[in-house]
Design an enzyme around this catalytic site. Structure first.
Site, mmCIF file in Angstrom:
data_model
loop_
_atom_site.group_PDB
_atom_site.id
_atom_site.type_symbol
_atom_site.label_atom_id
_atom_site.label_comp_id
_atom_site.label_asym_id
_atom_site.label_seq_id
_atom_site.Cartn_x
_atom_site.Cartn_y
_atom_site.Cartn_z
ATOM 1 N N HIS A 119 -1.210 -4.665 1.527
ATOM 2 C CA HIS A 119 -0.845 -5.807 1.693
ATOM 3 C C HIS A 119 -1.396 -7.144 0.964
ATOM 4 O O HIS A 119 -2.410 -7.154 1.072
ATOM 5 C CB HIS A 119 -0.821 -6.279 3.244
ATOM 6 C CG HIS A 119 -0.443 -7.455 3.897
ATOM 7 N ND1 HIS A 119 1.083 -7.332 4.156
ATOM 8 C CD2 HIS A 119 -0.750 -8.429 4.228
ATOM 9 C CE1 HIS A 119 1.262 -8.374 4.646
ATOM 10 N NE2 HIS A 119 0.205 -9.155 4.851
ATOM 11 N N ASP A 128 3.235 -8.217 9.011
ATOM 12 C CA ASP A 128 2.094 -9.186 9.264
ATOM 13 C C ASP A 128 2.785 -10.619 9.547
ATOM 14 O O ASP A 128 1.987 -11.709 9.158
ATOM 15 C CB ASP A 128 1.140 -9.382 8.238
ATOM 16 C CG ASP A 128 0.061 -10.169 8.650
ATOM 17 O OD1 ASP A 128 -0.247 -10.276 9.862
ATOM 18 O OD2 ASP A 128 -0.726 -10.798 7.665
#
Length: 1013
Positions: A262, A374
């Site tokens: 990420h 997220d």
């Protein structure tokens, strides 16, 4: 048998930490190091290679905040190391173990080819296996000295969030740059122990398997010579082999692992640093793919691929090769992992369009799912948009962060506002940065809520948030957990394969209807108001530029539609919708640059629109309406005088056709236009709003009440607003000035000025215009508060069972009561251009031009009536991570619309956000498209992206009911097709009498491709 668990566990831990781990490298030799400090911003490899380097010693401080230091490292593999596995080990002086928020480096060969990055958990660079004695090492290492913004765990403000305030003192002390022999037997022993210890401590005490592992570890320690770890490592592993060979139970849960890194496109670092982070992480990933044939890496965000393609061609070539081999999986199909609530409908569609198109164009791969682990909650418009872009699944993890209620599913069908469903999964491992630890594997099984229905879950593994990605240690743990008793089975596979198997075994998964509301991070609807305003303005200016560019392309000979410019500007706006930029949760540097980018976007779009309008020819003054609704409205001429005009949707009208309207009267503090009568109280609030058409008072108490709340959340300042903020506040009831500023018959206005707090000032111009019930509050704030939130309240005399808030391509209803914990947790919610409150027969709306956060509450008065209050969240003052967040001047407008239906509210929302444009133009071309029929709203008008000259129109049903109508064109129509979001044909559209007949279900989005005759 005596219970010796504590003794054995402590024995194993000490031997592992103090003897085995230090023995992984059997021998080391320092490299010769030289350094050059790059001035200012990062430089190219060519410039760094030509620089003059100075000798550099270990244990020397280096690296000013946000600086770049290039190191030259040289060495030679000793002849006696021949045949061994040799690596370079570099420690820049790392702090902690998170790779993303500190020093990082990319190692290059002297010809400029990136080899691999180094970070706290990935400090090695392969040299040779097996090595040849005398091999030369010559590296150029680009090291970034990014400050640790999380140093105080978000407990204090820091000046480090901007290079303008961070200072120049060195941040790090260089620790080592060595050639080293990797002892592979010790390396694998280390991983054996990690996996077995992790599994053991998370097995219940009553499980025999826990004790079998315990005593095997004890026997293994007996086989370990503490003075000769390398010499006895193989024997220790032989002792452990039987317990590592025990297969998993037949009914064991399956964890589908996929590599992941990420990389926030900006957060605690600026965009320029993210460009370098992608090169570092992707270098590591492709290097790992070369080492592990079973490795698969899922990577989203087309923008980051484009950065690598444009700046790191060697890394880009390695990515392309990994994709061909099936080890690299493009996923997500979005330009960036955008915020899940705040982007407008068309912008959310463009995220999917630009993202998917990039992967198709560059890899020949059409992604099948939305990968958004997220973001801070997810709009109920997502399922339809995802499916219209050709997606089959949706993945996130963030809802597990809920403060109050545990989400009941991990695998389910998610149903959006129009009825579209998409197969959705929340990884029960509860992280998108999994490392296959014993704790994570235990949690994945315990937490999984679909037991009895499904048997598998997904685990994205690798270090993330600031990049880093998977490591060889994580891959080794995954291999050991592939089929191990007491653990879920781990299989490395593509997310598409996981979703196909999950859906096959669990097709009748439960259904969740509506938004995925995150019970946390609610302040992201408000923080960094100028960033949010820039986004809103950009979205509407893009709509305007596309509409008039299309009009000019159809009617102005010689005009060239600006495909490239619009594409580039859209991508700039899409980038800044990333889920830590648009929500306002990044460092000061990020938001400073975002505001500057939005200003550049606005300037360029204004020029494009003016150019398109000018191409229509000069001759008379006309009024242009970008809204999809006809408007009868007061407009300001170039001389600043008001005029009342009627302009068709998506079209224009001569200013000379301005007609008279019922005048506005101003008497003291009263504004009256025959539709509404507004009385401003002595304290500057609204004393009364009479709806003269309905003959009723709109307000239950003082309207436009500005309330200043203390706003110190328990954690995550820029992200959170906790419910206790409501308990301490000050009502701003002292007006320093109230004055009439316009008595024009077409527009009456009263200005209210207030000073408060630490030198803050609010100036509001309350205006009523002819022939409109809308009351505008043009607001200027000079804001100097800290840890406060300012809200504007409208308590209306309406018994509303629910509020309706606009979202992408529709609206969502939320109860106004708090019967359950789910309702109570929604004490701050998001919406776009409007919030609507209604009882049968009467409604009131609150509109805005750049505000997203609001709250709605309801109470019963002593007279038996009900007061429903909507409060807009105007501006906050968090101090972490940006200590100056929102300080300074803000300008925006919000409005009260009495007696409004949903349809009228939708139209006024567009009007407020798309001001009429007055310009010199000769012709009066027909609107590109017009709609006959209520409830069909045109969202976008543009030329097709393939430059074919076809016109693409995106429309939707906006009221929440069924709609039928006919789309008329201002050009000869030769044919029409219904397409997906990527403008690919799905079916022919029904063309009748020169128009396209449309029939829409509630909130249905429809894209039409119109072929010109």
């Amino acid at each position: 048998m005596h219970d010796e668990r504590t003794r054995i566990e402590e024995r194993v831990q000490r031997a592992h930490d103090q003897r085995i781990k230090p023995a992984i490298y059997a021998a080391t030799m320092p490299l010769e190091v030289e350094a050059w400090q790059a001035p200012g911003e990062p430089v190219s490899f060519e410039e760094a290679a030509a620089a003059r380097y100075e000798p550099f010693a270990m244990n020397t401080p280096w690296g000013p905040p946000w600086g770049t230091t290039w190191f030259r490292m040289r060495g030679q593999v000793p002849a006696e190391w021949a045949g061994r596995r040799v690596e370079t080990v570099i420690d820049l002086g790392f702090v902690g173990d998170w790779p993303g928020n500190q020093a990082e480096a990319l190692v290059h060969l002297v010809d400029g080819r990136p080899l691999k990055a180094v970070n706290p958990l990935n400090q090695y660079v392969p040299v040779a296996n097996p090595a040849v004695g005398g091999e030369q090492i010559d590296y150029l290492v680009e090291a970034a000295s990014n400050p640790d913004i999380l140093k105080d765990n978000f407990s204090r403000t820091t000046p480090m969030g901007d290079k303008l305030t961070a200072g120049s003192a060195p941040l790090y002390t260089f620790q080592r740059a060595d050639l080293a022999i990797l002892d592979e037997e010790v390396f694998h022993l280390d991983l054996d122990l990690q996996v077995l210890r992790g599994l053991m401590v998370h097995l219940p005490d009553h499980e025999p398997r826990r004790h079998e592992i315990l005593h095997a570890l004890d026997r293994a320690m007996d086989a370990l010579d503490l003075d000769d770890v390398a010499g006895t490592a193989a024997a220790v592993r032989e002792v452990l082999a039987p317990v590592l060979a025990r297969p998993a139970h037949a009914s064991a849960h399956t964890v589908s692992g996929v590599g992941h890194a990420h990389i926030d496109s900006a957060w605690l670092w600026p965009i320029r640093e993210t460009k370098r982070k992608t090169s570092r992480t992707f270098s590591n990933v492709t290097a790992l793919a070369d080492e592990y044939d079973d490795f698969i890496f899922a990577c989203s965000q087309a923008q980051q691929y484009e950065w690598v393609r444009d700046n790191y061609p060697h890394v880009w070539a390695r990515i392309q090769e990994s994709v061909k081999k099936g080890q690299w999986a493009p996923v997500g199909g979005m330009w960036v992992e955008a915020d899940g609530n705040l982007p407008g409908g068309e912008a959310m569609a463009r995220q999917l369009i630009h993202g998917k198109r990039f992967f198709i164009e560059h890899f020949g791969i059409e992604t099948k799912g939305v990968w958004l682990p997220d973001s801070f909650g997810y709009t109920a418009a997502y399922p339809q948009l995802a499916k219209l872009a050709g997606n089959e699944w949706f993945l996130t993890q963030k809802i597990s962060w809920n403060q109050t209620n545990k989400f009941p599913h991990h695998t389910f069908w998610w149903e959006g506002i129009d009825g579209t469903r998409i197969y959705t999964h929340f990884p029960p491992v509860d992280t998108y940065n999994a490392r296959f630890s014993g704790e994570e594997m235990d949690r994945a099984v315990r937490n999984y809520s679909e037991k009895g229905g499904g048997t598998r879950s997904l685990a994205p593994f690798g270090w993330g948030d600031g990049g880093g990605g998977p490591t060889r240690e994580i891959m080794e743990r995954a291999r050991r957990l592939a089929d191990l008793e007491g653990s879920p089975k781990v299989v490395i596979e593509h997310p598409d394969d996981f979703f196909a198997q999950a859906r096959a075994e669990y097709p009748d998964a439960p259904v969740w209807v509506g938004e995925l509301y995150l019970e946390l991070h609610r302040a992201t609807y408000t923080s960094q108001a100028r960033t949010k305003q820039g986004n809103r303005r950009s979205e509407h200016k893009l709509r305007e530029a596309e509409l008039w560019a299309t009009t000019a392309a159809l009617h102005a000979p010689g005009y060239a539609y600006p495909y490239e410019k619009l594409d580039r500007l859209w991508k700039t706006v899409l980038l800044h919708q990333f889920h830590d930029i648009l929500p306002g949760s990044s460092i000061a540097w990020v938001h400073r640059e975002a505001e500057a980018e939005y200003a550049r976007v606005a300037e360029e779009l204004e020029a494009l629109t003016a150019e398109a309008v000018a191409a229509l020819g000069a001759g008379s003054t006309r009024v242009f309406n970008t809204s999809p609704y006809d408007r009868s409205e007061v407009v300001r001429t170039s001389a600043g005088t008001p005029a009342f005009v009627e302009v068709p949707a998506n079209g224009s009208a001569p200013l000379a056709d301005a007609r008279p309207a019922q005048p506005v009267t101003v008497s003291g503090r009263v504004l009256d236009n025959g539709l509404v009568r507004v009385t401003v109280a002595e304290d500057g609030t609204l004393e009364s709003v009479l709806d003269l058409r309905a003959g009723r008072e709109v307000l239950a108490s003082a309207g436009n009440l500005l309330r200043l709340h203390t706003d110190l959340p328990n954690y995550w300042d820029a992200w959170d607003i906790d419910s206790h903020y409501k308990n301490r506040y000050t009502d701003l009831l002292e007006a320093t000035a109230i004055e009439v500023v316009s008595e024009d018959p077409l527009e009456g206005a009263i200005r209210v000025t207030r000073s408060f707090g630490k030198g803050s000032k609010i100036t509001q111009t309350i205006s009523v215009r002819a022939d409109s019930p809308r009351i505008d509050f043009a607001t200027e704030i000079d804001w100097h508060e800290a840890e406060k939130i300012l809200k504007a309240a409208f308590p209306v005399d309406v018994r509303a069972a629910h509020s309706s808030a606009e979202i992408q391509f529709g609206h969502v209803q939320r109860p106004t009561h708090t019967n359950t914990t789910w309702e109570s947790a929604r004490f701050e919610v998001s919406g776009h251009r409007w919030v609507h409150l209604a009882e049968p027969g009467y409604g009131v709306a609150v509109l805005n031009d750049s505000t997203y956060g609001h709250d709605v509450s309801r109470t019963v008065r002593e007279d038996g009536g009900t007061t429903t209050t909507v409060r807009l969240s105007l501006v906050r003052a968090p101090r972490i991570p940006d200590p100056e967040a929102d300080q300074g001047k803000h300008r925006f407008t919000y409005s009260l619309l009495p007696g409004a239906s949903i349809d009228e509210t939708v139209a006024e929302g567009y009007s407020l956000n798309l001001p009429l444009r007055v310009a010199d133009a000769a012709g009066a071309p027909e609107p590109v498209v017009s709609v006959e029929g209520q409830g069909v709203t045109v969202e976008a008008v543009k030329l097709a992206d393939d430059a074919s000259g076809d016109v693409v129109v995106r429309l939707y049903e906006s009221g929440g009911g069924r709609a039928q109508g006919v789309l008329r064109t201002g050009f000869p129509l030769a044919g029409a097709q219904v397409t997906d979001l990527l403008e690919r044909p799905l079916e022919d559209a029904a063309v009748e009498d020169g128009g396209v007949r449309v029939s829409l279900r509630p909130f249905q989005v429809l894209t039409l491709r119109l072929r010109r005759g």
